[in-house]
Structures are given as structure tokens and as C-alpha cells.
Motif scaffolding. Structure first.
Motif, mmCIF file in Angstrom:
data_model
loop_
_atom_site.group_PDB
_atom_site.id
_atom_site.type_symbol
_atom_site.label_atom_id
_atom_site.label_comp_id
_atom_site.label_asym_id
_atom_site.label_seq_id
_atom_site.Cartn_x
_atom_site.Cartn_y
_atom_site.Cartn_z
ATOM 1 N N LEU A 1 4.122 47.640 76.899
ATOM 2 C CA LEU A 1 4.240 48.568 75.799
ATOM 3 C C LEU A 1 2.989 48.544 74.948
ATOM 4 C CD1 LEU A 1 8.137 47.590 74.777
ATOM 5 C CD2 LEU A 1 7.271 49.641 76.235
ATOM 6 N N CYS A 2 2.324 47.413 74.764
ATOM 7 C CA CYS A 2 1.180 47.302 73.919
ATOM 8 C C CYS A 2 0.049 47.828 74.374
ATOM 9 C CB CYS A 2 0.910 45.843 73.194
ATOM 10 S SG CYS A 2 2.528 45.360 72.199
ATOM 11 N N THR A 3 -0.034 47.851 75.847
ATOM 12 C CA THR A 3 -1.315 48.136 76.593
ATOM 13 C C THR A 3 -1.380 49.721 76.678
ATOM 14 O OG1 THR A 3 -1.006 46.182 77.788
ATOM 15 C CG2 THR A 3 -2.290 47.608 78.645
ATOM 16 N N PRO A 4 -2.596 50.003 76.563
ATOM 17 C CA PRO A 4 -2.701 51.657 76.508
ATOM 18 C C PRO A 4 -2.459 52.060 77.932
ATOM 19 C CG PRO A 4 -4.600 50.720 75.179
ATOM 20 C CD PRO A 4 -3.912 49.506 75.715
ATOM 21 N N SER A 5 -2.022 53.425 77.948
ATOM 22 C CA SER A 5 -1.747 53.893 79.412
ATOM 23 C C SER A 5 -3.136 53.788 80.254
ATOM 24 C CB SER A 5 -1.416 55.091 79.207
ATOM 25 O OG SER A 5 -2.168 56.052 78.690
ATOM 26 N N GLY A 6 -3.045 53.394 81.527
ATOM 27 C CA GLY A 6 -4.173 53.467 82.147
ATOM 28 C C GLY A 6 -4.805 52.347 82.583
ATOM 29 N N GLN A 7 -4.302 51.282 81.569
ATOM 30 C CA GLN A 7 -5.032 49.677 81.634
ATOM 31 C C GLN A 7 -3.984 48.704 82.250
ATOM 32 O OE1 GLN A 7 -6.716 48.687 78.081
ATOM 33 N NE2 GLN A 7 -8.048 50.418 77.869
ATOM 34 N N VAL A 8 -4.662 47.684 82.606
ATOM 35 C CA VAL A 8 -3.529 46.880 83.051
ATOM 36 C C VAL A 8 -3.238 45.773 82.238
ATOM 37 C CG1 VAL A 8 -3.131 44.915 84.944
ATOM 38 C CG2 VAL A 8 -4.567 46.986 85.460
ATOM 39 N N ALA A 9 -2.022 45.416 81.963
ATOM 40 C CA ALA A 9 -1.615 44.344 80.759
ATOM 41 C C ALA A 9 -2.212 43.019 81.241
ATOM 42 C CB ALA A 9 -0.048 44.644 80.589
ATOM 43 N N LYS A 10 -2.462 42.010 80.556
ATOM 44 C CA LYS A 10 -2.891 40.936 80.759
ATOM 45 C C LYS A 10 -1.834 40.141 80.276
ATOM 46 C CE LYS A 10 -6.599 37.377 79.751
ATOM 47 N NZ LYS A 10 -7.755 37.118 78.851
ATOM 48 N N LEU A 11 -1.620 39.313 81.366
ATOM 49 C CA LEU A 11 -0.289 38.192 81.290
ATOM 50 C C LEU A 11 -0.998 36.717 80.609
ATOM 51 C CD1 LEU A 11 2.584 37.901 82.146
ATOM 52 C CD2 LEU A 11 1.553 36.515 84.204
ATOM 53 N N TYR A 12 -0.195 36.548 79.458
ATOM 54 C CA TYR A 12 -0.521 35.410 78.629
ATOM 55 C C TYR A 12 -1.986 35.421 77.982
ATOM 56 C CZ TYR A 12 3.513 33.588 81.295
ATOM 57 O OH TYR A 12 4.782 33.688 81.771
ATOM 58 N N PRO A 13 -2.001 36.401 77.224
ATOM 59 C CA PRO A 13 -3.479 36.527 76.725
ATOM 60 C C PRO A 13 -3.920 35.286 75.634
ATOM 61 C CG PRO A 13 -1.937 37.995 75.567
ATOM 62 C CD PRO A 13 -1.203 37.168 76.724
ATOM 63 N N ASN A 14 -3.003 34.676 75.160
ATOM 64 C CA ASN A 14 -3.553 33.497 74.168
ATOM 65 C C ASN A 14 -3.252 32.405 74.828
ATOM 66 O OD1 ASN A 14 -3.280 35.458 72.131
ATOM 67 N ND2 ASN A 14 -1.083 35.237 71.555
ATOM 68 N N LEU A 15 -3.388 32.366 76.100
ATOM 69 C CA LEU A 15 -3.295 31.159 76.826
ATOM 70 C C LEU A 15 -4.764 30.412 76.600
ATOM 71 C CD1 LEU A 15 -1.760 29.043 78.767
ATOM 72 C CD2 LEU A 15 -2.534 30.255 80.708
#
Length: 667
Positions: free
Chosen positions: A640-654
Motif C-alpha cells: 500500500l505504501c509503495t508507489p505503483s510500478g515499484q517493488v515493495a521492499k520486505l523488512y526495510p528497517n532490518l
């Protein structure tokens, strides 16, 4: 002493023709002599006279070995006159006397001129005179006989000669018949001579091996009430086998071949082989055990014309009481080939006090010893052993068949059958013939037993009386009344109705041997058996009416079945044509807006596709349910937070916390 084989006369042709060679070549070889390698003797051949004398003497040896007394044989040599070799006296009934006399007679001279006086007819005339002479045994019978009793005098004449063709043989028989009648006329006026009641003439036409005889073989023929004759045309090489074959029927003998006799080789004592020995004995030694329905194994030896029973050698042992108790009969034996080494070894083995059990070869089960060879008093006997029930055991039940098999005999029906044919003694009446009622009962019993199955497994009609009675009881009468015929017709019509409705008949389970698996076959067997019962029951007018009714109903039933099959086929054809006709009419009368017909191919195809679409599998239902549940849940926050056309990053604060901690420590 009334048997034909009590007196036998051999008439040997001693004319010049029998001095020629038999052309039966015999190869000779040197034995234990110092001769150069490759040397050999030329083959030799016996004369026709020697061949006939050897075969006749071998015939006598077998007879005198098996019957030391009671079977007498005389020899007569015929050339220009008849020469008597021996008499009916017991002192001349031996091979030594016969061979000494034959050596004095010698071979017929080949160079002597052929005359008309040199003929076998002289010997045949002397043979008839010899048959008219009484033997010692016949004299004793005549002395003990009463005045009104007559001692029968029968005999056999075996003539070994050579004829030109069948006409010569026929002429020889006519001459013999004439002389036989003349001799009986002479014997009627002499007290010392006997009338010949019957004579069996056996003529053996002997020719060399390389010649073809013009005389044909002929079996036993009755020439007259007192004479029977037979003709055998053979070569000199086969005369011994022919006389060996004839002796079996002349003296009621049988052949047994003992197989599998272990014997050491003559040249190599360390090795052994199995041999066969053929023996002759009385025929009763085999026939006495046939009451048990066991058939002894037989075979035909190569070069022989008769069958021999094949029995296997068992382990020899001494004679015990248990072996002789079940003995049914014992008879003397003699070897067929006394000059062979296996025969000599077997005879010496038995004469030394040993006994040999003989077993019947069997494919399954244990061995079955049927005979025993043993010697008593210097003579060898064959003992027939009991292989069935002993007389000391309980009597077998009527329901037990051969070999102990339980069979389904119709015992209750047989009891009723005996009650229906019971005889009652009556007082003698002058007007009635003595055997009148007995003849009537015999005719009735013969008529009622003409068709009567012994077992329940071989009949259907007698196992289903509930469907056929009272027909079976009524047709057993001698004559049928109108009421009886009516009841029989009703029973037949009842069976016809069952057959028309194709109803299943209830039959008891009795192990039927009748092959009828289908209802149609079952009814066919019933009709056939009923027809046989009615035909054999009687020949009165009532029986004929019942039989005609039965045949008509049977024929009508078969026509009805064929008609039913034809109607069914017509209905099927009519159904197809009517459907086709309906589709044609509808195609010509319906409007374009009319709904499609159920029989149109397009409509059928559409309905099939619709039904295929509406049909869902369990996997389809689960996938649809899971898809609906997914639509009700909230989506992933990163997506939902990722702009359309991009791939959402899993666990960004890891890993960011560790970096901040290191920076703090560094400061």
C-alpha cells in the motif's frame, strides 16, 4: 477232455519245395579267435523246413511248460507218405523225442524229382485218423461215463505247407472235409475209434522272404458243423511270431512284460542297466482282477501282433505269509525267449528261492502291487494278488461306487420300482399256461426299464416331479383311459405355459452331469427326456395321443420363441423409422421462430456444453472459495505504501538498529 486244445496235430510239409532256402539271412562273426582284422563270414540262411520245425517245436515248448499234463501234441511229416513222429502216449510227449525224430527225417532233398505222390494230403489224412484215436484221459472218461452219456472228441490240426494260390487252398479244404466225413463213418463201426465232433484246421502258407504269396489271409470260417478253418500266409522270417500269436488264443494265454529289471552288464560288471522280460501264462491271472474295474496297462511289442500287460519290477524279497494271503489265483509261467540272457537271469533268480512283486504303473498315487512271481517245487508261478476289498471286510454300501466314490443312485425310486413289479405265487390252473404270467411280467419289466436313469445326476424330469406329475405315473400304465390322457395333456400344457413365460425351474443340487446352463437349454433337455419316457412306456392308443400332444407342443413352443424374436426385431425397426419420420414432419412444419426440437443435433450439442459448464469439480469449488476470502482481507502494508510500478521492499528497517548502536559507541 472236451476242449479243442486237448489234442493238437502238426502236419509238416516235407516235399522238395521245403528244401529251398528261406532267404532269411543270418550274419555270423568270429568270437574269441585269432583272426585277422576285417575278416568275416558270409551270411547263411535256413531252409523252409528248418524254419517250420523250429517254430513248431517252440510252440510245443510253451505248451508243455505251462501244461505238463492234459495238453497233447503230435507230429506228422508228409511227403510220399505220412510219417508218424510220436503218439498220444505221455512218454513221447517231450521235445527230446520230437527233435531226435526230426533229425532222423532230415531236410527234404532238393535234387529228388517232383512227383504227384509227394503231397501234404497224406499227412492231413493221417492227422484225421490220429484225432479219432482216444487218449488215455478220454479212455478214463469213457469208462466212467454212463450209458446215455457221450464223450466229446474235439481237436486241432495245424498244417504248415505252401500252396500256389487261393484255389489250391480251397481245394485242400474240400479234400480235408471229405476225409473227415469218411473217417466219422468208419469210426461209427469201430469201438476203438472215436467220432470227431469238431475239428479246427489252421493252414499256414509258408514262402521265402523274397517272394510274394498269391494266397490271401482269411479269418476263422465255419466250413461245416464239424469243421472250422483259417488261413495265414506269411514269410519264413515271421512264422515263429505267427505261431506265438496263435498259441495265445489256442490255449487262452496272456502275455506279461516285466520291465525295469536291474541287471549287470555282461562285459562291464561295474555298471548295470534295466531290461525287459516277456512271459506267458494263463489268461485268468489277468481277468480275475477285472471285477474291480481296474484296467491293466497294455502295449504292443515291436514286431508282435498281440498286446502284452506291462508290469514294473519291485524290490525282491522272501516269500511271506502276508504276501500269499490275498492271492486270488496262481498259474505257471514260461519265458517267451528262453535263450536271452535277461530271461535266464530272471529264471535263475526265482529258482533260488527269491520272489518278485510286480506293480502297475500309475501316474498318480502310491504304487499298487498286483502280481507276485515265485517258485514252488522247481516251477515258477505268477500269483494274482487282491487289490480290492477283502471278503473279511464289511459289505460295501449301495451308495458306494467303484473306488469308494459316493454316487447319487436313485435308491428310493428303485425301491418303488421293485414294489411295482413284485411277483406273487399263484396256484396252478389247468386252463392257464405255466409261464403265461411270467412272460407278461418280463415284458412289463422290459418296457418300464427301457429308459430308467440309475443316478439323479443323469436326469432332470425325475428331479422335478412337482411340475410334471401325474404324467410320469400315468404313462407307466399298460393302457390309458380318456381321463388319463386328459390329465397328461393338462400336465404338458402346464409345462408349456412355464416355458412360454420363461420361468426359472427350481431343481435340487445333485451334481447334475447334464449341461444346460440357460433356461432355453434346460427346457429343451426336459422336452427331449419327456419324449423318450413316453416313447418307451407303451404303444397303446392313449400313449400315442400323449406322444403326439407332446411333440406338437414342443414344436409350437419353438415356433413361438422364433416369433417372439421376430416381433422384437420388427418393433426395433419400427421405432427407428418412426423417430426419423417425426423429425422430417417437424422440419417441414415449424416456423423460424419455433424453439429447437429435442432431437436436433445443434440443440443436443448446446445442452451438452451447458451441462459441461455447470459441472464443477471439488478443486474448482475450493479455488473459488479461497479467492473470495482473499478479497475480504486487507492488503499488505508495504504494497500500500509503495508507489505503483515499484517493488515493495520486505523488512526495510532490518539492520538499522545495529548501525545506530555502533555509531553511538563510536561517539
Amino acid at each position: 477232455m472236451s476242449e479243442t486244445n486237448h489234442k493238437t496235430v502238426f502236419v509238416l510239409d516235407h516235399t522238395q519245395y521245403f528244401g529251398i532256402s528261406s532267404e532269411n539271412l543270418i550274419d555270423l562273426d568270429f568270437v574269441k579267435s585269432k583272426v585277422s582284422a576285417g575278416a568275416s563270414l558270409p551270411p547263411i540262411s535256413k531252409s523252409l523246413w528248418t524254419s517250420s520245425v523250429e517254430a513248431a517245436v517252440e510252440y510245443c515248448r510253451i505248451v508243455w511248460d505251462l501244461f505238463p499234463t492234459g495238453k497233447l501234441i503230435r507230429f506228422i511229416v508228409s511227403d510220399t507218405a505220412a510219417h508218424i513222429v510220436n503218439t498220444w502216449g505221455q512218454g513221447t510227449q517231450n521235445i527230446t523225442h520230437v527233435l531226435n525224430a526230426m533229425s532222423m527225417v532230415g531236410i527234404p532233398p532238393r535234387t529228388a524229382p517232383m512227383t504227384h505222390d509227394c503231397s501234404v494230403i497224406h499227412g492231413l489224412r493221417a492227422a484225421i485218423e490220429a484225432l479219432a484215436e482216444p487218449t488215455d484221459a478220454q479212455k478214463d472218461v469213457i469208462k466212467r461215463a454212463k450209458e446215455d452219456e457221450k464223450a466229446l472228441n474235439k481237436g486241432r490240426v495245424i498244417c504248415i505247407t505252401s500252396a500256389r494260390d487261393n484255389a489250391s487252398m480251397s481245394s485242400l479244404e474240400d479234400i480235408y472235409q471229405t476225409v473227415l466225413v469218411q473217417q466219422n463213418t468208419v469210426a461209427a463201426t469201430h469201438k476203438d475209434l472215436l467220432n470227431i465232433d469238431h475239428c479246427h484246421l489252421v493252414i499256414i502258407n509258408l514262402v521265402p522272404v523274397n517272394l510274394e504269396s498269391l494266397v490271401t489271409n482269411r479269418g476263422v470260417k465255419e466250413v461245416s458243423p464239424i469243421l472250422t478253418s483259417e488261413i495265414h500266409s506269411i514269410s519264413a522270417a515271421d512264422i515263429s511270431n505267427k505261431l506265438t500269436h496263435l498259441i495265445l488264443s489256442h490255449y487262452e494265454l496272456a502275455s506279461t512284460t516285466v520291465t525295469g529289471i536291474p541287471m549287470k552288464e555282461e562285459q562291464n560288471a561295474s555298471s548295470s542297466a534295466n531290461y525287459d522280460v516277456e512271459i506267458f501264462h494263463a489268461k485268468y491271472a489277468h481277468t480275475v482282477i477285472f471285477g474291480s474295474e481296474l484296467i491293466l496297462p497294455t502295449s504292443i511289442k515291436e514286431g508282435a501282433e498281440y498286446e502284452t500287460v506291462t508290469l514294473k519290477w519291485c524290490t525282491p524279497r522272501g516269500i511271506g505269509a502276508s504276501d500269499l494271503q490275498p492271492c486270488l489265483a496262481q498259474h505257471r509261467i514260461t519265458s517267451v525267449d528262453v535263450t536271452s540272457r535277461p530271461s535266464n537271469c530272471l529264471i535263475n533268480f526265482l529258482l533260488n528261492g527269491r520272489s518278485v512283486l510286480l506293480e502297475m504303473p500309475r501316474k498318480t498315487g502310491g504304487k499298487l502291487t498286483s502280481h507276485l512271481l515265485s517258485a514252488h517245487g522247481g516251477e515258477i508261478f505268477i500269483h494274482t494278488l487282491r487289490i480290492t476289498r477283502s471278503c473279511l471286510e464289511d459289505l460295501p454300501s449301495i451308495s458306494e461306487g467303484g473306488g469308494g466314490r459316493v454316487t447319487n443312485y436313485r435308491i428310493p425310486d428303485f425301491g418303488k420300482f421293485m414294489q411295482a413289479h413284485k411277483l406273487v405265487p399263484l396256484k396252478a390252473i389247468a386252463d392257464r399256461k405255466p409261464d403265461e404270467n411270467l412272460q407278461k411280467m418280463r415284458a412289463k419289466l422290459r418296457r418300464h426299464s427301457r429308459y430308467w436313469p440309475l443316478t439323479s445326476g443323469t436326469t432332470l424330469v425325475y428331479n422335478m416331479r412337482q411340475y410334471i406329475d401325474p404324467l410320469l405315473n400315468l404313462v407307466s400304465k399298460d393302457d390309458l383311459t380318456d381321463n388319463d390322457v386328459l390329465q397328461c395333456r393338462q400336465a404338458i400344457f402346464s409345462l408349456v405355459s412355464l416355458s412360454t413365460r420363461n420361468e426359472q425351474l427350481s431343481l435340487p443340487i445333485l451334481g447334475n452331469r447334464i449341461k444346460a446352463h440357460k433356461k432355453e437349454e434346460l427346457y429343451k433337455v426336459i422336452w427331449t427326456e419327456l419324449e423318450a419316457i413316453v416313447q418307451s412306456s407303451g404303444s397303446s392308443n392313449g400313449h400315442k395321443l400323449v406322444l403326439n400332444c407332446l411333440c406338437d407342443c414342443r414344436a409350437r413352443g419353438s415356433e413361438t420363441a422364433e416369433k417372439a424374436e421376430l416381433d422384437q426385431a420388427i418393433r426395433e425397426i419400427d421405432g427407428e423409422s418412426s423417430s426419423h419420420r417425426a423429425s422430417v414432419i417437424r422440419a417441414t412444419t415449424d416456423s423460424p421462430m419455433s424453439p429447437p426440437h429435442v432431437l436436433e443435433p445443434a440443440f443436443i450439442k448446446k445442452m451438452k456444453s451447458t451441462s459441461n459448464q455447470n459441472t464443477r469439480s471439488l478443486l474448482d469449488i475450493m479455488n473459488i472459495t479461497e479467492r473470495n476470502q482473499t478479497q475480504k482481507r486487507l492488503d499488505f502494508a508495504g504494497r500500500l505504501c509503495t508507489p505503483s510500478g515499484q517493488v515493495a521492499k520486505l523488512y526495510p528497517n532490518l539492520g538499522s538498529k545495529e548501525v545506530n548502536a555502533r555509531e553511538t559507541e563510536a561517539k
